[in-house]
Design a protein around this motif. Structure first.
Motif, PDB file in Angstrom:
ATOM      1  N   LYS A 125       0.802  -1.232   0.000  1.00  0.00           N
ATOM      2  CA  LYS A 125       0.000   0.000   0.000  1.00  0.00           C
ATOM      3  C   LYS A 125       0.835   1.284   0.000  1.00  0.00           C
ATOM      4  O   LYS A 125       0.320   2.352  -0.296  1.00  0.00           O
ATOM      5  N   GLY A 126       2.089   1.178   0.401  1.00  0.00           N
ATOM      6  CA  GLY A 126       2.942   2.357   0.465  1.00  0.00           C
ATOM      7  C   GLY A 126       3.158   2.884   1.863  1.00  0.00           C
ATOM      8  O   GLY A 126       4.232   3.394   2.191  1.00  0.00           O
ATOM      9  N   LEU A 168       8.473   7.328  -0.664  1.00  0.00           N
ATOM     10  CA  LEU A 168       7.296   8.050  -0.191  1.00  0.00           C
ATOM     11  C   LEU A 168       7.611   8.826   1.084  1.00  0.00           C
ATOM     12  O   LEU A 168       7.252  10.005   1.225  1.00  0.00           O
ATOM     13  N   VAL A 190       2.964  12.055   5.465  1.00  0.00           N
ATOM     14  CA  VAL A 190       2.536  11.333   4.267  1.00  0.00           C
ATOM     15  C   VAL A 190       1.103  11.705   3.900  1.00  0.00           C
ATOM     16  O   VAL A 190       0.774  11.877   2.714  1.00  0.00           O
ATOM     17  N   GLU A 191       0.249  11.860   4.906  1.00  0.00           N
ATOM     18  CA  GLU A 191      -1.144  12.244   4.662  1.00  0.00           C
ATOM     19  C   GLU A 191      -1.223  13.588   3.944  1.00  0.00           C
ATOM     20  O   GLU A 191      -2.125  13.813   3.123  1.00  0.00           O
ATOM     21  N   HIS A 195      -1.641  10.896   0.196  1.00  0.00           N
ATOM     22  CA  HIS A 195      -1.461   9.444   0.099  1.00  0.00           C
ATOM     23  C   HIS A 195      -2.221   8.762   1.232  1.00  0.00           C
ATOM     24  O   HIS A 195      -2.200   9.223   2.371  1.00  0.00           O
ATOM     25  N   SER A 196      -2.876   7.667   0.940  1.00  0.00           N
ATOM     26  CA  SER A 196      -3.598   6.924   1.969  1.00  0.00           C
ATOM     27  C   SER A 196      -2.627   6.172   2.877  1.00  0.00           C
ATOM     28  O   SER A 196      -1.540   5.773   2.451  1.00  0.00           O
TER      29      SER A 196
END
Length: 226
Positions: A125-126, A168, A190-191, A195-196
Motif C-alpha cells: 500500500k505504500g 514516499l 505522508v497524509e 497518500h492513503s
C-alpha cells in the motif's frame, strides 16, 4: 521481507522527570533502549538500524549496544531538537530503496508479528501504521467546556512502528521541511501528500514509556513475557 528501522533517540524525556534521557532508565535490570534495540537486533529480517542520537550520549548508547552483542549494522546520525528533524536525518543517511520503519525508542514491547504485517502492508500500500482502538470516550474541549463528543468507533490511538516505502517517506519529509510544517508523526507528513495510510491493528502492550507509571507497567509486561 527485509526492512531498515529508523529510531529517533535524542529526546529529553521531560515528562518522565528523570533528570536524564529516559531511554537509560531500566526495566528488569536493563535500559529501555536495550530492550527496544534488542527486538530489531534479534530480527533476521532487519537489515540495518539507524539511530538518531545526541552526540554527547552516543558513547553511552554504544555501550548499551555492546551489552546486547547483536551483529546488525548500526548507523548513528545526529538527532535534532524535534522528532521530525531526527527522522529527517535518518532518512538522509539511508542508502537503500526498500521498506523503512520509524519506531519510538521508548516502545520496548513491540511484537515481531506486527512488524511483519506492517512491512508487508507498506510494500503493498505504500504506508502502514500500528494503532489500537480508543477505549475511552473522547471529547473536544475549549476553556474547560465540552464542545463536541467524538464517535469512539472511528477513533484509533496511533503507535509505532510506522512503515513506508522509502521514496514516499523521503518525499513527505522533504515537503514538510520545505513548507516549514511540523507534524506529530510520520504518517501525518505522508497524509499531507494526499497518500492513503493503512491501519494495522496493534496491541495495548505496545505502550510508550513516558511516565513513572509506564515504567511500573513495563516491569509487569516484561515479567509476563518471560
Amino acid at each position: 521481507m527485509k526492512y531498515t528501522v529508523m529510531i529517533p533517540a535524542a529526546g529529553s524525556g521531560k515528562r518522565m522527570g528523570a533528570g536524564q534521557n529516559k531511554l537509560f532508565l531500566e526495566i528488569g535490570g536493563q535500559s529501555i533502549l536495550y530492550h527496544t534495540i534488542g527486538v530489531f537486533q534479534d530480527d533476521p529480517y532487519c537489515n540495518e538500524i539507524i539511530l538518531a542520537v545526541r552526540p554527547d550520549e552516543q558513547p553511552i548508547i554504544q555501550g548499551i549496544l555492546e551489552q546486547h552483542g547483536g551483529s546488525k549494522t548500526i548507523t548513528f546520525v545526529e538527532g535534532g531538537d524535534e522528532r521530525q528533524n531526527s527522522v529527517a536525518a535518518c532518512i538522509e543517511a539511508y542508502k537503500g530503496d526498500g521498506i523503512v520503519l520509524v519506531h519510538d525508542a521508548a516502545r520496548p514491547f513491540i511484537d515481531l508479528s506486527l512488524i511483519r504485517e506492517l512491512v508487508h502492508t507498506a510494500h503493498e500500500k505504500g504506508a502502514a501504521i500500528a494503532a489500537v482502538r480508543a477505549k475511552d470516550t473522547i471529547k473536544i474541549v475549549e476553556n474547560s467546556m465540552v464542545k463536541q463528543t467524538l464517535n469512539r468507533e472511528r477513533l484509533w490511538m496511533i503507535q509505532t512502528p510506522q512503515a513506508f516505502r522509502y521514496e514516499l517517506l523521503k518525499e513527505a519529509s522533504e515537503a514538510a521541511i520545505q513548507d516549514n510544517f511540523l507534524g506529530t508523526d510520520e504518517s501525518m507528513l505522508v497524509e499531507r501528500l494526499g497518500h492513503s495510510v493503512q491501519i494495522v491493528e496493534s496491541s495495548y502492550d505496545n505502550v510508550k514509556m513516558t511516565t513513572q507509571e509506564d515504567l511500573a507497567l513495563g516491569e509487569i509486561l516484561l515479567e509476563r513475557r518471560k
